[in-house]
Design a protein around this motif. Structure first.
Motif, PDB file in Angstrom:
ATOM      1  N   LEU A 197       2.270  17.448  -8.942  1.00 18.42           N
ATOM      2  CA  LEU A 197       2.233  16.083  -8.871  1.00 18.42           C
ATOM      3  C   LEU A 197       1.156  15.504  -8.830  1.00 18.42           C
ATOM      4  CD1 LEU A 197       5.154  16.412  -6.031  1.00 18.42           C
ATOM      5  CD2 LEU A 197       5.649  15.660  -8.415  1.00 18.42           C
ATOM      6  N   LYS A 198       0.028  16.058  -8.978  1.00 18.93           N
ATOM      7  CA  LYS A 198      -1.354  15.288  -8.865  1.00 18.93           C
ATOM      8  C   LYS A 198      -1.430  13.960  -9.987  1.00 18.93           C
ATOM      9  CE  LYS A 198      -4.475  18.760  -7.530  1.00 18.93           C
ATOM     10  NZ  LYS A 198      -5.557  19.797  -8.076  1.00 18.93           N
ATOM     11  N   GLY A 199      -0.628  14.256 -11.046  1.00 20.43           N
ATOM     12  CA  GLY A 199      -0.733  12.896 -12.325  1.00 20.43           C
ATOM     13  C   GLY A 199       0.307  11.864 -11.671  1.00 20.43           C
ATOM     14  N   PRO A 200       1.481  12.220 -11.153  1.00 19.84           N
ATOM     15  CA  PRO A 200       2.420  11.221 -10.987  1.00 19.84           C
ATOM     16  C   PRO A 200       2.327  10.478  -9.663  1.00 19.84           C
ATOM     17  CG  PRO A 200       3.748  13.016 -11.596  1.00 19.84           C
ATOM     18  CD  PRO A 200       2.232  13.463 -11.716  1.00 19.84           C
ATOM     19  N   LEU A 201       1.531  11.240  -8.830  1.00 20.99           N
ATOM     20  CA  LEU A 201       1.190  10.508  -7.488  1.00 20.99           C
ATOM     21  C   LEU A 201      -0.430  10.389  -7.326  1.00 20.99           C
ATOM     22  CD1 LEU A 201       3.172  13.000  -5.215  1.00 20.99           C
ATOM     23  CD2 LEU A 201       3.701  10.711  -6.116  1.00 20.99           C
ATOM     24  N   GLU A 202      -1.113  10.234  -8.387  1.00 21.49           N
ATOM     25  CA  GLU A 202      -2.463   9.885  -8.516  1.00 21.49           C
ATOM     26  C   GLU A 202      -2.757   8.621  -7.550  1.00 21.49           C
ATOM     27  OE1 GLU A 202      -5.763   7.737  -9.542  1.00 21.49           O
ATOM     28  OE2 GLU A 202      -3.807   7.243 -10.433  1.00 21.49           O
ATOM     29  N   GLN A 203      -3.720   8.591  -7.002  1.00 17.48           N
ATOM     30  CA  GLN A 203      -4.204   7.535  -5.717  1.00 17.48           C
ATOM     31  C   GLN A 203      -3.949   6.201  -6.419  1.00 17.48           C
ATOM     32  OE1 GLN A 203      -4.456   8.498  -2.969  1.00 17.48           O
ATOM     33  NE2 GLN A 203      -4.285  10.749  -3.360  1.00 17.48           N
ATOM     34  N   ASN A 204      -4.333   5.651  -7.689  1.00 17.84           N
ATOM     35  CA  ASN A 204      -4.092   4.462  -8.130  1.00 17.84           C
ATOM     36  C   ASN A 204      -2.817   4.095  -8.429  1.00 17.84           C
ATOM     37  OD1 ASN A 204      -6.992   3.588  -8.357  1.00 17.84           O
ATOM     38  ND2 ASN A 204      -7.296   4.937  -9.826  1.00 17.84           N
ATOM     39  N   ARG A 205      -2.043   5.189  -8.904  1.00 18.66           N
ATOM     40  CA  ARG A 205      -0.715   4.822  -9.048  1.00 18.66           C
ATOM     41  C   ARG A 205       0.108   4.481  -7.547  1.00 18.66           C
ATOM     42  NH1 ARG A 205       0.241   9.344 -13.127  1.00 18.66           N
ATOM     43  NH2 ARG A 205       0.366   8.008 -15.234  1.00 18.66           N
ATOM     44  N   MET A 206      -0.396   5.132  -6.829  1.00 22.11           N
ATOM     45  CA  MET A 206       0.266   4.947  -5.431  1.00 22.11           C
ATOM     46  C   MET A 206       0.113   3.717  -4.861  1.00 22.11           C
ATOM     47  SD  MET A 206       2.241   7.311  -4.590  1.00 22.11           S
ATOM     48  CE  MET A 206       2.529   6.948  -2.858  1.00 22.11           C
ATOM     49  N   ALA A 207      -1.533   3.170  -5.197  1.00 24.69           N
ATOM     50  CA  ALA A 207      -1.842   2.046  -4.662  1.00 24.69           C
ATOM     51  C   ALA A 207      -1.118   0.749  -5.577  1.00 24.69           C
ATOM     52  CB  ALA A 207      -3.420   2.073  -4.924  1.00 24.69           C
ATOM     53  N   ASP A 208      -0.862   1.111  -6.537  1.00 29.85           N
ATOM     54  CA  ASP A 208       0.097  -0.033  -7.307  1.00 29.85           C
ATOM     55  C   ASP A 208       1.230   0.070  -6.870  1.00 29.85           C
ATOM     56  OD1 ASP A 208      -2.127  -0.782  -9.092  1.00 29.85           O
ATOM     57  OD2 ASP A 208      -1.528   0.942 -10.650  1.00 29.85           O
ATOM     58  N   PHE A 209       1.995   1.052  -6.583  1.00 32.03           N
ATOM     59  CA  PHE A 209       3.319   1.114  -5.901  1.00 32.03           C
ATOM     60  C   PHE A 209       3.240   0.337  -4.638  1.00 32.03           C
ATOM     61  CE2 PHE A 209       6.647   3.043  -3.550  1.00 32.03           C
ATOM     62  CZ  PHE A 209       7.746   2.684  -4.530  1.00 32.03           C
ATOM     63  N   ILE A 210       2.329   0.711  -3.650  1.00 28.93           N
ATOM     64  CA  ILE A 210       2.266   0.219  -2.411  1.00 28.93           C
ATOM     65  C   ILE A 210       2.033  -1.316  -2.585  1.00 28.93           C
ATOM     66  CG2 ILE A 210       0.681   0.156  -0.223  1.00 28.93           C
ATOM     67  CD1 ILE A 210       0.440   3.317  -0.865  1.00 28.93           C
ATOM     68  N   ALA A 211       1.111  -1.953  -3.346  1.00 25.04           N
ATOM     69  CA  ALA A 211       0.818  -3.202  -3.515  1.00 25.04           C
ATOM     70  C   ALA A 211       2.161  -3.913  -3.931  1.00 25.04           C
ATOM     71  CB  ALA A 211      -0.352  -3.465  -4.478  1.00 25.04           C
ATOM     72  N   ASP A 212       2.721  -3.320  -4.743  1.00 23.57           N
ATOM     73  CA  ASP A 212       4.123  -4.018  -5.307  1.00 23.57           C
ATOM     74  C   ASP A 212       5.117  -4.015  -4.010  1.00 23.57           C
ATOM     75  OD1 ASP A 212       3.275  -4.564  -7.750  1.00 23.57           O
ATOM     76  OD2 ASP A 212       4.177  -2.616  -8.613  1.00 23.57           O
ATOM     77  N   LYS A 213       5.181  -2.960  -3.322  1.00 19.50           N
ATOM     78  CA  LYS A 213       5.970  -2.924  -2.184  1.00 19.50           C
ATOM     79  C   LYS A 213       5.617  -3.966  -1.083  1.00 19.50           C
ATOM     80  CE  LYS A 213       8.197   1.018   0.420  1.00 19.50           C
ATOM     81  NZ  LYS A 213       9.552   0.661  -0.163  1.00 19.50           N
ATOM     82  N   ALA A 214       4.308  -4.045  -0.998  1.00 22.40           N
ATOM     83  CA  ALA A 214       3.927  -4.819   0.311  1.00 22.40           C
ATOM     84  C   ALA A 214       4.091  -6.387   0.090  1.00 22.40           C
ATOM     85  CB  ALA A 214       2.522  -4.725   0.325  1.00 22.40           C
ATOM     86  N   ASN A 215       4.570  -6.708  -1.067  1.00 21.93           N
ATOM     87  CA  ASN A 215       4.901  -8.151  -1.325  1.00 21.93           C
ATOM     88  C   ASN A 215       3.767  -8.951  -0.985  1.00 21.93           C
ATOM     89  OD1 ASN A 215       6.174 -10.545  -2.255  1.00 21.93           O
ATOM     90  ND2 ASN A 215       7.694 -10.268  -0.761  1.00 21.93           N
ATOM     91  N   LEU A 216       2.463  -8.746  -1.527  1.00 16.80           N
ATOM     92  CA  LEU A 216       1.184  -9.378  -0.967  1.00 16.80           C
ATOM     93  C   LEU A 216       1.206 -10.810  -0.781  1.00 16.80           C
ATOM     94  CD1 LEU A 216      -1.033  -7.082  -3.104  1.00 16.80           C
ATOM     95  CD2 LEU A 216      -0.598  -6.918  -0.475  1.00 16.80           C
TER      96      LEU A 216
END
Length: 191
Positions: A104-123
């Motif tokens: 899961l290191k690739g699928p959950l790489e920190q930049n991917r997580m950050a993109d996902f969180i930024a989208d989810k946060a509705n900035l």
């Protein structure tokens, strides 16, 4: 003073801090990004979770627009979106935790997580972001790595990481027990 009493005093200061103009508008930070850490003893995780629920209810009642994001739930959602969740369960059963972590290191790489969180946060709609559930997501998500990746993604939106461990202003110590070389510069939400 006992650690639970000290923690409760700190928890009781969070709401006022989150609603302060200094926090909401990144004032008094010396041109630094409004990233904050609220560290706490990991053994008091349930106390922090309950208090966070109370805070989010009050903020919603007061009309605050914010994102409250559980990092463990983000892992599950991201894996579901990529049709990897059932395969991850199967891999863990068949080959164990280390094999799962490596896969899961690739699928959950920190930049991917950050993109996902930024989208989810509705900035565009959020005054601030509350990140929690790190203890359940660790070591898949590491606090310092995630915050570093989020810098470029969330811009001027104040972000708070609820951290089960110790933070001395420069180093995060997961669960207060694991020594790690993970320099990160943020502000303590409530010292």
């Amino acid at each position: 003073m006992s650690s639970i009493k000290n923690l409760q005093k700190r928890l009781d200061k969070i709401l006022d801090k989150l609603e302060s103009q200094e926090f909401l508008h990144n004032q008094g930070l010396g041109n630094e990004i409004g990233f904050y850490v609220f560290d706490y003893p990991a053994e008091h995780e349930l106390v922090v979770r309950e208090h966070l629920q109370l805070i989010t209810q009050k903020l919603q009642q007061r009309g605050r627009s914010f994102a409250s994001i559980n990092l463990f739930n983000c892992i599950i959602e991201l894996l579901q979106q990529r049709n990897l969740l059932q395969r991850a369960f199967q891999l863990q059963q068949e080959r164990g935790d280390e094999a799962l972590f490596n896969a899961l290191k690739g699928p959950l790489e920190q930049n991917r997580m950050a993109d996902f969180i930024a989208d989810k946060a509705n900035l565009e709609q959020s005054q601030f972001i509350l990140l929690h559930g790190l203890g359940s997501a660790w070591p898949m998500i590491r606090g310092h790595g995630l915050l570093n990746a989020l810098h470029a993604k969330v811009g001027a939106v104040p972000t708070v990481l609820f951290y089960p461990g110790e933070y001395d202003g420069t180093m995060l110590k997961p669960f207060g027990r694991i020594e790690s070389n993970n320099y990160y510069r943020a502000f303590k939400l409530v010292p």
